[in-house]
Structure formats: structure tokens, C-alpha cells
Design a protein around this motif. Sequence first.
Motif, PDB file in Angstrom:
ATOM      1  N   GLY A   1       0.806  -1.219   0.000  1.00 31.74           N
ATOM      2  CA  GLY A   1       0.000   0.000   0.000  1.00 31.74           C
ATOM      3  C   GLY A   1       0.835   1.263   0.000  1.00 31.74           C
ATOM      4  N   GLU A   2       1.986   1.221  -0.684  1.00 30.56           N
ATOM      5  CA  GLU A   2       2.899   2.366  -0.692  1.00 30.56           C
ATOM      6  C   GLU A   2       3.047   2.937  -2.097  1.00 30.56           C
ATOM      7  N   ILE A   3       3.160   4.250  -2.173  1.00 32.20           N
ATOM      8  CA  ILE A   3       3.510   4.894  -3.429  1.00 32.20           C
ATOM      9  C   ILE A   3       5.029   4.826  -3.543  1.00 32.20           C
ATOM     10  N   VAL A   4       5.509   4.233  -4.617  1.00 35.24           N
ATOM     11  CA  VAL A   4       6.947   4.019  -4.784  1.00 35.24           C
ATOM     12  C   VAL A   4       7.585   5.180  -5.535  1.00 35.24           C
ATOM     13  N   ALA A   5       6.914   5.663  -6.586  1.00 33.47           N
ATOM     14  CA  ALA A   5       7.514   6.715  -7.413  1.00 33.47           C
ATOM     15  C   ALA A   5       6.442   7.456  -8.189  1.00 33.47           C
ATOM     16  N   GLU A   6       6.780   8.667  -8.610  1.00 32.89           N
ATOM     17  CA  GLU A   6       5.962   9.441  -9.537  1.00 32.89           C
ATOM     18  C   GLU A   6       6.847   9.829 -10.709  1.00 32.89           C
ATOM     19  N   LEU A   7       6.440   9.445 -11.902  1.00 34.58           N
ATOM     20  CA  LEU A   7       7.224   9.710 -13.113  1.00 34.58           C
ATOM     21  C   LEU A   7       6.340  10.394 -14.148  1.00 34.58           C
ATOM     22  N   HIS A   8       6.977  11.009 -15.126  1.00 32.41           N
ATOM     23  CA  HIS A   8       6.229  11.714 -16.164  1.00 32.41           C
ATOM     24  C   HIS A   8       6.147  10.939 -17.472  1.00 32.41           C
ATOM     25  N   ARG A   9       6.732   9.762 -17.507  1.00 32.53           N
ATOM     26  CA  ARG A   9       6.660   8.930 -18.722  1.00 32.53           C
ATOM     27  C   ARG A   9       6.114   7.556 -18.356  1.00 32.53           C
ATOM     28  N   ALA A  10       5.106   7.122 -19.092  1.00 38.32           N
ATOM     29  CA  ALA A  10       4.458   5.843 -18.815  1.00 38.32           C
ATOM     30  C   ALA A  10       5.417   4.678 -19.011  1.00 38.32           C
ATOM     31  N   ASP A  11       6.251   4.744 -20.051  1.00 31.61           N
ATOM     32  CA  ASP A  11       7.155   3.617 -20.312  1.00 31.61           C
ATOM     33  C   ASP A  11       8.168   3.440 -19.184  1.00 31.61           C
ATOM     34  N   GLN A  12       8.639   4.549 -18.613  1.00 26.28           N
ATOM     35  CA  GLN A  12       9.570   4.454 -17.488  1.00 26.28           C
ATOM     36  C   GLN A  12       8.885   3.881 -16.251  1.00 26.28           C
ATOM     37  N   ALA A  13       7.642   4.276 -16.033  1.00 24.37           N
ATOM     38  CA  ALA A  13       6.893   3.768 -14.885  1.00 24.37           C
ATOM     39  C   ALA A  13       6.655   2.267 -15.022  1.00 24.37           C
ATOM     40  N   MET A  14       6.327   1.816 -16.224  1.00 26.10           N
ATOM     41  CA  MET A  14       6.105   0.389 -16.452  1.00 26.10           C
ATOM     42  C   MET A  14       7.398  -0.399 -16.254  1.00 26.10           C
ATOM     43  N   GLN A  15       8.506   0.133 -16.750  1.00 29.00           N
ATOM     44  CA  GLN A  15       9.793  -0.540 -16.584  1.00 29.00           C
ATOM     45  C   GLN A  15      10.184  -0.620 -15.114  1.00 29.00           C
ATOM     46  N   LEU A  16       9.945   0.451 -14.372  1.00 25.81           N
ATOM     47  CA  LEU A  16      10.259   0.457 -12.951  1.00 25.81           C
ATOM     48  C   LEU A  16       9.408  -0.567 -12.204  1.00 25.81           C
ATOM     49  N   ALA A  17       8.115  -0.597 -12.495  1.00 23.92           N
ATOM     50  CA  ALA A  17       7.225  -1.555 -11.832  1.00 23.92           C
ATOM     51  C   ALA A  17       7.663  -2.986 -12.128  1.00 23.92           C
ATOM     52  N   ASP A  18       8.027  -3.249 -13.363  1.00 26.68           N
ATOM     53  CA  ASP A  18       8.475  -4.599 -13.728  1.00 26.68           C
ATOM     54  C   ASP A  18       9.785  -4.952 -13.030  1.00 26.68           C
ATOM     55  N   ALA A  19      10.717  -4.012 -12.974  1.00 30.59           N
ATOM     56  CA  ALA A  19      12.001  -4.264 -12.319  1.00 30.59           C
ATOM     57  C   ALA A  19      11.818  -4.495 -10.815  1.00 30.59           C
ATOM     58  N   LEU A  20      10.944  -3.718 -10.185  1.00 29.55           N
ATOM     59  CA  LEU A  20      10.695  -3.893  -8.749  1.00 29.55           C
ATOM     60  C   LEU A  20      10.058  -5.247  -8.467  1.00 29.55           C
ATOM     61  N   ALA A  21       9.126  -5.652  -9.315  1.00 32.78           N
ATOM     62  CA  ALA A  21       8.489  -6.961  -9.133  1.00 32.78           C
ATOM     63  C   ALA A  21       9.507  -8.085  -9.307  1.00 32.78           C
ATOM     64  N   ALA A  22      10.383  -7.944 -10.280  1.00 36.01           N
ATOM     65  CA  ALA A  22      11.406  -8.969 -10.509  1.00 36.01           C
ATOM     66  C   ALA A  22      12.387  -9.030  -9.339  1.00 36.01           C
TER      67      ALA A  22
END
Length: 58
Positions: free
Chosen positions: A11-32
Motif C-alpha cells: 500500500g505504498e507509493i513508490v515513485a511518480e514519473l512523467h513517462r508511462a514507459d519508465q513507470a512500467m519498466q520500474l514496476a516490472d524491475a521492482l516486481a522482478a
Amino acid sequence: MTFRVINLTKGEIVAELHRADQAMQLADALAADCLYREQFAVVELVTIYETPTPLKTR
């Protein structure tokens, strides 16, 4: 636009970014990194509402 990466497991906000592709990459990397034991989401913020502070009366 602003995109938030949210850890749904904690239930935590991890990051706020201005590009969707960067946000998706970050979410995938954190999950991995946590071997997919935690769930992450990317949400697009359309409007951010902030509670105004009341004006002080004299």
C-alpha cells in the motif's frame, strides 16, 4: 501527465514519473527484484487534489 508506481502489497507509493514507459519498466524491475512476491501497479494521475490549509483569522 504523471504516473505513479504503487506497491499494492504494502500500500505504498513508490515513485511518480512523467513517462508511462519508465513507470512500467520500474514496476516490472521492482516486481522482478522481489521475485514477483509483491504486486505493483502503474496509475495515471489526471488531477491531483490537495487539501487547502485554512486561513488563519486575526
